[in-house]
Design a protein around this motif. Structure first.
Motif, PDB file in Angstrom:
ATOM      1  N   LEU A  60      -9.206  21.736  20.815  1.00 21.50           N
ATOM      2  CA  LEU A  60      -8.877  21.100  19.537  1.00 21.50           C
ATOM      3  C   LEU A  60      -7.783  21.847  18.781  1.00 21.50           C
ATOM      4  O   LEU A  60      -7.106  21.264  17.939  1.00 21.50           O
ATOM      5  N   ARG A  64      -1.070  18.103  20.145  1.00 18.26           N
ATOM      6  CA  ARG A  64      -0.994  16.835  20.885  1.00 18.26           C
ATOM      7  C   ARG A  64      -2.145  16.680  21.890  1.00 18.26           C
ATOM      8  O   ARG A  64      -1.957  16.216  23.001  1.00 18.26           O
ATOM      9  N   THR A  65      -3.339  17.066  21.463  1.00 19.07           N
ATOM     10  CA  THR A  65      -4.508  17.037  22.331  1.00 19.07           C
ATOM     11  C   THR A  65      -5.623  16.254  21.658  1.00 19.07           C
ATOM     12  O   THR A  65      -5.830  16.375  20.450  1.00 19.07           O
ATOM     13  N   LYS A  66      -6.320  15.457  22.446  1.00 17.43           N
ATOM     14  CA  LYS A  66      -7.411  14.648  21.905  1.00 17.43           C
ATOM     15  C   LYS A  66      -8.573  14.669  22.890  1.00 17.43           C
ATOM     16  O   LYS A  66      -8.391  14.397  24.079  1.00 17.43           O
ATOM     17  N   ALA A  77     -10.252  15.558  28.014  1.00 13.03           N
ATOM     18  CA  ALA A  77      -9.234  15.532  26.963  1.00 13.03           C
ATOM     19  C   ALA A  77      -7.921  15.006  27.506  1.00 13.03           C
ATOM     20  O   ALA A  77      -7.619  15.145  28.693  1.00 13.03           O
TER      21      ALA A  77
END
Length: 129
Positions: A60, A64-66, A77
């Motif tokens: 987290l 640009r990471t989800k 992710a």
């Protein structure tokens, strides 16, 4: 999101295994047996629960990471490149028997990745240790 592509439908853990890497060199997996795709799993010295929490917090904190899917022993992710919005699908599977976290990082589109997937996992490993 010019080059996001579609989310693969073969992700997740089946019988203790993450999906196989495709023949292309843009994927690494700790469960691969060939040298092109193999990467060491993540190890930890904390409790398994704490290890997964630490991993989630690290993911987290990255740009640009989800996180798409999270269970008690699995994280999935999406990592998006700054340039052109390419998406990589990255999975982490906590193997309670071996006390390791298996990893798979694969580019969604294209053939080569200039080593990005391997570098990402090694950066995550370094930050966790």
């Amino acid at each position: 999101m010019i080059f996001a592509g579609n989310r693969p439908n073969n992700l997740g853990v089946r019988e203790g295994k993450l999906a196989l890497c495709p023949p292309s060199p843009n994927c690494v997996s700790s469960q691969s047996t060939d040298s092109l795709h193999h990467i060491a799993p993540l190890s930890f010295t904390s409790s398994p629960e704490q290890a997964l929490t630490n991993l989630k917090n690290l993911i987290l904190s990255l740009p640009r990471t989800k996180i798409i899917t999270e269970t008690e022993d699995y994280l999935y992710a999406e990592f998006k490149s700054a340039w052109m919005g390419f998406v990589d699908d990255v999975e982490f599977y906590l193997d309670h028997k071996s006390n390791i976290i298996h990893v798979r990082s694969a580019s969604r589109l294209g053939y080569g990745d200039l080593g990005v997937n391997r570098q990402r996992i090694e950066q995550i490993r370094a930050k966790l240790n």
